[in-house]
Design an enzyme around this catalytic site. Structure first.
Site, PDB file in Angstrom:
ATOM      1  N   GLU A 159      -7.813  -5.584  -0.051  1.00  0.00           N
ATOM      2  CA  GLU A 159      -8.339  -6.404  -1.141  1.00  0.00           C
ATOM      3  C   GLU A 159      -8.238  -7.896  -0.876  1.00  0.00           C
ATOM      4  OE1 GLU A 159     -10.066  -4.600  -2.600  1.00  0.00           O
ATOM      5  OE2 GLU A 159      -9.217  -3.405  -4.226  1.00  0.00           O
ATOM      6  N   HIS A 177       0.850  -1.193   0.000  1.00  0.00           N
ATOM      7  CA  HIS A 177       0.000   0.000   0.000  1.00  0.00           C
ATOM      8  C   HIS A 177       0.878   1.233   0.000  1.00  0.00           C
ATOM      9  CE1 HIS A 177      -3.230   2.768   1.155  1.00  0.00           C
ATOM     10  NE2 HIS A 177      -4.041   1.838   0.699  1.00  0.00           N
TER      11      HIS A 177
HETATM   12  N1  ACO Z   1       4.063  -7.659  -4.509  1.00  0.00           N
HETATM   13  C1  ACO Z   1       5.362  -7.646  -4.811  1.00  0.00           C
HETATM   14  N2  ACO Z   1       6.123  -6.558  -4.743  1.00  0.00           N
HETATM   15  C2  ACO Z   1       5.526  -5.418  -4.363  1.00  0.00           C
HETATM   16  C3  ACO Z   1       4.169  -5.361  -4.029  1.00  0.00           C
HETATM   17  C4  ACO Z   1       3.427  -6.540  -4.120  1.00  0.00           C
HETATM   18  N3  ACO Z   1       2.139  -6.579  -3.822  1.00  0.00           N
HETATM   19  N4  ACO Z   1       3.853  -4.094  -3.686  1.00  0.00           N
HETATM   20  C5  ACO Z   1       4.964  -3.367  -3.816  1.00  0.00           C
HETATM   21  N5  ACO Z   1       5.976  -4.166  -4.236  1.00  0.00           N
HETATM   22  C6  ACO Z   1       7.351  -3.786  -4.483  1.00  0.00           C
HETATM   23  C7  ACO Z   1       7.477  -2.910  -5.690  1.00  0.00           C
HETATM   24  O1  ACO Z   1       7.633  -3.696  -6.871  1.00  0.00           O
HETATM   25  C8  ACO Z   1       8.680  -2.097  -5.381  1.00  0.00           C
HETATM   26  O2  ACO Z   1       9.827  -2.862  -5.625  1.00  0.00           O
HETATM   27  P1  ACO Z   1      11.133  -2.166  -6.245  1.00  0.00           P
HETATM   28  O3  ACO Z   1      11.491  -1.054  -5.302  1.00  0.00           O
HETATM   29  O4  ACO Z   1      12.120  -3.285  -6.283  1.00  0.00           O
HETATM   30  O5  ACO Z   1      10.722  -1.651  -7.584  1.00  0.00           O
HETATM   31  C9  ACO Z   1       8.609  -1.937  -3.864  1.00  0.00           C
HETATM   32  O6  ACO Z   1       7.809  -3.025  -3.381  1.00  0.00           O
HETATM   33  C10 ACO Z   1       8.021  -0.645  -3.423  1.00  0.00           C
HETATM   34  O7  ACO Z   1       6.684  -0.577  -3.802  1.00  0.00           O
HETATM   35  P2  ACO Z   1       6.080   0.730  -4.410  1.00  0.00           P
HETATM   36  O8  ACO Z   1       6.016   0.522  -5.899  1.00  0.00           O
HETATM   37  O9  ACO Z   1       6.734   1.946  -3.891  1.00  0.00           O
HETATM   38  O10 ACO Z   1       4.619   0.706  -3.868  1.00  0.00           O
HETATM   39  P3  ACO Z   1       3.546   1.753  -4.309  1.00  0.00           P
HETATM   40  O11 ACO Z   1       3.216   2.568  -3.127  1.00  0.00           O
HETATM   41  O12 ACO Z   1       3.928   2.482  -5.530  1.00  0.00           O
HETATM   42  O13 ACO Z   1       2.359   0.792  -4.739  1.00  0.00           O
HETATM   43  C11 ACO Z   1       0.543  -0.670  -4.598  1.00  0.00           C
HETATM   44  C12 ACO Z   1       1.318   0.449  -3.888  1.00  0.00           C
HETATM   45  C13 ACO Z   1       0.173  -0.202  -6.007  1.00  0.00           C
HETATM   46  C14 ACO Z   1      -0.714  -0.955  -3.809  1.00  0.00           C
HETATM   47  C15 ACO Z   1       1.460  -1.909  -4.673  1.00  0.00           C
HETATM   48  O14 ACO Z   1       1.795  -2.327  -3.368  1.00  0.00           O
HETATM   49  C16 ACO Z   1       0.833  -3.045  -5.452  1.00  0.00           C
HETATM   50  O15 ACO Z   1       0.941  -3.084  -6.661  1.00  0.00           O
HETATM   51  N6  ACO Z   1       0.142  -4.020  -4.744  1.00  0.00           N
HETATM   52  C17 ACO Z   1      -0.501  -5.113  -5.425  1.00  0.00           C
HETATM   53  C18 ACO Z   1      -1.863  -4.682  -5.982  1.00  0.00           C
HETATM   54  C19 ACO Z   1      -2.897  -4.438  -4.894  1.00  0.00           C
HETATM   55  O16 ACO Z   1      -3.013  -5.195  -3.940  1.00  0.00           O
HETATM   56  N7  ACO Z   1      -3.672  -3.342  -5.070  1.00  0.00           N
HETATM   57  C20 ACO Z   1      -4.721  -2.944  -4.109  1.00  0.00           C
HETATM   58  C21 ACO Z   1      -4.241  -1.818  -3.236  1.00  0.00           C
HETATM   59  S1  ACO Z   1      -5.450  -1.389  -2.005  1.00  0.00           S
HETATM   60  C22 ACO Z   1      -6.509  -0.341  -2.848  1.00  0.00           C
HETATM   61  O17 ACO Z   1      -6.127   0.433  -3.663  1.00  0.00           O
HETATM   62  C23 ACO Z   1      -7.944  -0.426  -2.523  1.00  0.00           C
END
Ligand code: ACO
Length: 354
Positions: A296, A241
């Protein structure tokens, strides 16, 4: 990439509606912790609390007004349903809402009712006449399933709708506020919110959570499956998140709602194994990032237990979040200032003539 590219930590609005404390794992809605609302007040009452002072509440009470407005939405939307047959639920919902004629007051009540009815029609693939005597959650579930629902099931969906009522300046709420800031009106802002919600990085994740559980199959497969996904560079749906650095409090609220629904399913056992494997792997591989379970993950389990098809999860999310979007729209309109950030040009400039 500069953090501002994703607007990390940028404050783009002031709101009295909700506060997300990402370090403490706390969600406050109009001064109330989310745990004190979910399962304690119905969706209509939680919406009235959210709207208080921003949107005029109907004298007859929101529950009655919403029931009447669902019937009105049925008359307006049912003739459009045959044209949505080839569409997935969210595009179908977009189509139905885009086809609404200009609305008279009370616009917010009518739009909230229409969003629920459009979601139910889009998920069921057919128009079912609403029952205005039922609560909003009970009636939506009845329309989706095409048969009466048990009180415990209606209560579980009601808990879900309250859980996702509002959540700070998330991507869809921001999109709705941007459109509202141009004075385009609440119907246009609602559709903008719906479009932003659809993606898997936001409200499109819960269907893929179930796909993930199906792919894992058995609890003992979870660690290897999770490792292979992360090795392939894919994200695990239902984890991570932008704001929460600890567990999303809505995950536990929904897990409790699932427990109240009764019956421990094999899917829950599988889900807990996948969750444990995912958290351990993310902790190891993304040390310092603090990725945890988000709303989720348990949304998927709860809506699945209620017999909602997975393709319809996001449409139902939108039906509930519409209450939040509409309140933010009103708040933004009252601000009276267009949201218009800057971009930094990194392309070529025309050659200067010699
Ligand atoms: N699985 C694997 N790796 C992850 C995940 C995940 N669920 N979430 C973040 N990361 C990784 C990223 O790839 C990134 O890696 P890197 O630095 O090597 O590139 C690192 O963790 C940092 O993450 P960010 O990209 O900074 O996270 P951001 O705040 O941009 O994204 C998000 C948040 C979009 C929710 C992300 O965690 C994600 O894609 N989760 C999976 C999808 C999901 O569950 N969405 C629902 C969110 S809740 C809602 O909106 C109602």
């Amino acid at each position: 990439m500069p953090a501002a590219i994703g607007l990390d930590d940028v404050v783009a609005a002031e709101t009295v509606l909700s506060h997300v404390d990402g370090e403490a794992g706390r969600l406050v809605v109009r001064g109330h912790d989310i745990e004190t609302l979910v399962g304690h007040v119905p969706f209509e009452q939680a919406t009235a609390l959210l709207w208080d002072g921003l949107i005029d509440l109907p004298a007859e009470g929101l529950a009655r007004a919403l029931g009447a407005a669902r019937l009105e939405a049925y008359d307006r939307l049912a003739p459009l349903v045959p044209a949505t047959r080839a569409l997935a639920p969210v595009p179908a919902m977009r189509f139905l809402l885009a086809g609404l004629p200009t609305m008279e007051a009370p616009v917010a009540v009518r739009l909230l009712a229409a969003a629920g009815v459009a979601a139910a029609f889009a998920i069921a693939g057919k128009a079912v006449r609403p029952d205005p005597s039922l609560g909003h959650a009970a009636d939506l579930l009845r329309m989706i399933r095409g048969r009466p629902v048990a009180a415990a099931e209606a209560a579980a969906l009601d808990a879900y709708l309250v859980t996702i009522l509002d959540h700070g300046l998330n991507a869809s709420t921001f999109a709705a506020r941007v459109v509202a800031s141009t004075a385009a009106g609440p119907a246009a802002a609602l559709i903008a919110g719906l479009c932003a919600l659809e993606g898997p990085l936001h409200g499109g994740a819960p269907g893929p959570v179930l796909d993930m559980l199906d792919a894992v199959g058995l609890p003992e497969n979870a660690p290897a499956w999770v490792a292979a996904e992360l090795d392939a560079g894919r994200r695990l749906m239902g984890f991570g998140h932008r704001i929460y650095r600890v567990r999303d409090p809505r995950a536990d609220v929904l897990k409790a709602a699932l427990a109240r629904l009764g019956g421990r399913s094999a899917r829950l056992t599988l889900a807990e194994a996948v969750e444990a494997a995912a958290l351990a792997a993310l902790e190891r591989r993304k040390a310092g990032r603090r990725l945890d379970t988000n709303v989720e993950f348990y949304t998927a389990l709860l809506l699945d237990a209620l017999g909602v098809p997975r393709a319809g999860f996001t449409a139902l999310f939108a039906a509930g979040r519409t209450a939040g979007w509409l309140a933010h729209v009103r708040e933004q309109e009252a601000r009276g200032r267009i949201i218009r950030p800057q971009s930094r040009y990194v392309g070529p400039l025309p050659a200067v003539a010699a």
